[in-house]
Design a protein around this motif. Structure first.
Motif, PDB file in Angstrom:
ATOM      1  N   VAL A 178       2.448   0.606   6.675  1.00 26.39           N
ATOM      2  CA  VAL A 178       2.795  -0.747   6.245  1.00 26.39           C
ATOM      3  C   VAL A 178       3.626  -0.642   4.972  1.00 26.39           C
ATOM      4  CG1 VAL A 178       1.899  -2.965   5.436  1.00 26.39           C
ATOM      5  CG2 VAL A 178       0.707  -1.717   7.251  1.00 26.39           C
ATOM      6  N   VAL A 179       4.781  -1.295   4.990  1.00 25.49           N
ATOM      7  CA  VAL A 179       5.685  -1.297   3.833  1.00 25.49           C
ATOM      8  C   VAL A 179       5.760  -2.722   3.306  1.00 25.49           C
ATOM      9  CG1 VAL A 179       8.069  -0.943   3.107  1.00 25.49           C
ATOM     10  CG2 VAL A 179       7.000   0.659   4.697  1.00 25.49           C
TER      11      VAL A 179
ATOM     12  N   GLY B 207      10.365   1.111  -8.322  1.00 25.85           N
ATOM     13  CA  GLY B 207       8.937   0.973  -8.047  1.00 25.85           C
ATOM     14  C   GLY B 207       8.552  -0.378  -7.487  1.00 25.85           C
ATOM     15  N   GLU B 208       9.482  -1.050  -6.792  1.00 32.17           N
ATOM     16  CA  GLU B 208       9.213  -2.373  -6.255  1.00 32.17           C
ATOM     17  C   GLU B 208       8.701  -2.344  -4.817  1.00 32.17           C
ATOM     18  OE1 GLU B 208      12.472  -5.154  -6.962  1.00 32.17           O
ATOM     19  OE2 GLU B 208      13.215  -3.830  -8.540  1.00 32.17           O
ATOM     20  N   VAL B 209       8.615  -1.158  -4.214  1.00 35.73           N
ATOM     21  CA  VAL B 209       8.233  -1.040  -2.810  1.00 35.73           C
ATOM     22  C   VAL B 209       6.902  -0.300  -2.691  1.00 35.73           C
ATOM     23  CG1 VAL B 209       8.924  -0.140  -0.553  1.00 35.73           C
ATOM     24  CG2 VAL B 209      10.661  -1.007  -2.135  1.00 35.73           C
ATOM     25  N   LYS B 210       6.018  -0.845  -1.861  1.00 36.39           N
ATOM     26  CA  LYS B 210       4.726  -0.202  -1.618  1.00 36.39           C
ATOM     27  C   LYS B 210       4.672   0.317  -0.187  1.00 36.39           C
ATOM     28  CE  LYS B 210       1.887  -2.856  -4.839  1.00 36.39           C
ATOM     29  NZ  LYS B 210       0.707  -3.724  -4.949  1.00 36.39           N
ATOM     30  N   VAL B 211       4.105   1.501  -0.026  1.00 37.55           N
ATOM     31  CA  VAL B 211       3.861   2.075   1.296  1.00 37.55           C
ATOM     32  C   VAL B 211       2.355   2.251   1.419  1.00 37.55           C
ATOM     33  CG1 VAL B 211       4.255   4.036   2.825  1.00 37.55           C
ATOM     34  CG2 VAL B 211       6.080   3.270   1.294  1.00 37.55           C
ATOM     35  N   ASN B 212       1.767   1.576   2.382  1.00 39.88           N
ATOM     36  CA  ASN B 212       0.307   1.612   2.585  1.00 39.88           C
ATOM     37  C   ASN B 212      -0.447   1.273   1.307  1.00 39.88           C
ATOM     38  OD1 ASN B 212       0.649   2.332   5.310  1.00 39.88           O
ATOM     39  ND2 ASN B 212       0.834   4.477   4.763  1.00 39.88           N
ATOM     40  N   GLY B 213       0.065   0.270   0.587  1.00 40.07           N
ATOM     41  CA  GLY B 213      -0.618  -0.233  -0.598  1.00 40.07           C
ATOM     42  C   GLY B 213      -0.336   0.507  -1.890  1.00 40.07           C
ATOM     43  N   GLU B 214       0.470   1.558  -1.845  1.00 33.73           N
ATOM     44  CA  GLU B 214       0.773   2.330  -3.055  1.00 33.73           C
ATOM     45  C   GLU B 214       2.273   2.382  -3.294  1.00 33.73           C
ATOM     46  OE1 GLU B 214      -1.077   6.153  -3.221  1.00 33.73           O
ATOM     47  OE2 GLU B 214      -2.998   5.393  -2.518  1.00 33.73           O
TER      48      GLU B 214
ATOM     49  N   TYR C 239       7.535  -5.317   0.275  1.00 37.04           N
ATOM     50  CA  TYR C 239       8.550  -5.546  -0.753  1.00 37.04           C
ATOM     51  C   TYR C 239       8.675  -7.047  -0.961  1.00 37.04           C
ATOM     52  CZ  TYR C 239      13.149  -5.939  -2.926  1.00 37.04           C
ATOM     53  OH  TYR C 239      14.188  -6.270  -3.763  1.00 37.04           O
ATOM     54  N   LYS C 240       8.551  -7.487  -2.207  1.00 36.87           N
ATOM     55  CA  LYS C 240       8.640  -8.911  -2.575  1.00 36.87           C
ATOM     56  C   LYS C 240       7.700  -9.774  -1.742  1.00 36.87           C
ATOM     57  CE  LYS C 240      13.114  -9.297  -4.735  1.00 36.87           C
ATOM     58  NZ  LYS C 240      14.402  -9.998  -4.766  1.00 36.87           N
ATOM     59  N   GLY C 241       6.504  -9.306  -1.510  1.00 37.41           N
ATOM     60  CA  GLY C 241       5.503 -10.081  -0.793  1.00 37.41           C
ATOM     61  C   GLY C 241       5.648 -10.062   0.723  1.00 37.41           C
ATOM     62  N   GLN C 242       6.715  -9.458   1.219  1.00 36.36           N
ATOM     63  CA  GLN C 242       6.927  -9.371   2.669  1.00 36.36           C
ATOM     64  C   GLN C 242       6.407  -8.027   3.158  1.00 36.36           C
ATOM     65  OE1 GLN C 242      11.037  -9.628   3.849  1.00 36.36           O
ATOM     66  NE2 GLN C 242      10.566  -9.476   6.022  1.00 36.36           N
ATOM     67  N   GLN C 243       5.592  -8.055   4.208  1.00 33.35           N
ATOM     68  CA  GLN C 243       5.026  -6.837   4.761  1.00 33.35           C
ATOM     69  C   GLN C 243       5.597  -6.566   6.148  1.00 33.35           C
ATOM     70  OE1 GLN C 243       0.753  -7.315   4.712  1.00 33.35           O
ATOM     71  NE2 GLN C 243       0.620  -6.231   2.773  1.00 33.35           N
ATOM     72  N   VAL C 244       5.850  -5.290   6.394  1.00 32.27           N
ATOM     73  CA  VAL C 244       6.361  -4.854   7.683  1.00 32.27           C
ATOM     74  C   VAL C 244       5.528  -3.668   8.126  1.00 32.27           C
ATOM     75  CG1 VAL C 244       8.320  -3.793   8.857  1.00 32.27           C
ATOM     76  CG2 VAL C 244       8.703  -5.625   7.249  1.00 32.27           C
ATOM     77  N   THR C 245       5.127  -3.669   9.392  1.00 33.41           N
ATOM     78  CA  THR C 245       4.430  -2.521   9.957  1.00 33.41           C
ATOM     79  C   THR C 245       5.340  -1.845  10.970  1.00 33.41           C
ATOM     80  OG1 THR C 245       2.384  -1.754  10.997  1.00 33.41           O
ATOM     81  CG2 THR C 245       3.285  -3.805  11.807  1.00 33.41           C
ATOM     82  N   VAL C 246       5.227  -0.544  11.068  1.00 30.02           N
ATOM     83  CA  VAL C 246       6.074   0.233  11.967  1.00 30.02           C
ATOM     84  C   VAL C 246       5.317   0.513  13.256  1.00 30.02           C
ATOM     85  CG1 VAL C 246       7.325   2.402  12.248  1.00 30.02           C
ATOM     86  CG2 VAL C 246       7.309   1.261  10.032  1.00 30.02           C
ATOM     87  N   ILE C 247       6.004   0.301  14.363  1.00 27.96           N
ATOM     88  CA  ILE C 247       5.420   0.539  15.688  1.00 27.96           C
ATOM     89  C   ILE C 247       6.299   1.537  16.417  1.00 27.96           C
ATOM     90  CG2 ILE C 247       4.852  -0.499  17.913  1.00 27.96           C
ATOM     91  CD1 ILE C 247       4.419  -3.137  16.411  1.00 27.96           C
ATOM     92  N   GLY C 248       5.671   2.550  17.008  1.00 25.84           N
ATOM     93  CA  GLY C 248       6.425   3.519  17.801  1.00 25.84           C
ATOM     94  C   GLY C 248       6.724   2.972  19.176  1.00 25.84           C
TER      95      GLY C 248
END
Length: 70
Positions: free
Chosen positions: A57-58, A36-43, A60-69
């Protein structure tokens, strides 16, 4: 926030964590997701196979990554 570009319609959560260098292996991805350490779109999401689509937006440990097509 970092951006990760994908060429397909989606990427699985575990694969994204590896691609974004947030974890070093698939085993590590599985563990942190199940814990339960990973959030997807805030959940929190505990499904390693969760499909991640562009604009998701994903975090983990305060680092955010957004996915771009592509």
């Amino acid at each position: 926030m970092e951006a990760v570009v994908i060429s397909d319609d989606f990427i699985k959560l575990g694969q994204l964590l590896k691609l974004a260098n947030m974890v070093s292996s698939g085993v590590e991805a599985k563990i942190v997701i199940q814990n339960g350490e990973v959030k997807v779109n805030g959940e929190i999401d505990t499904r390693r196979g969760k499909k991640i689509y562009p604009n998701d937006v994903v975090e983990y440990k305060g680092q955010q990554v957004t996915v771009i097509g592509e």
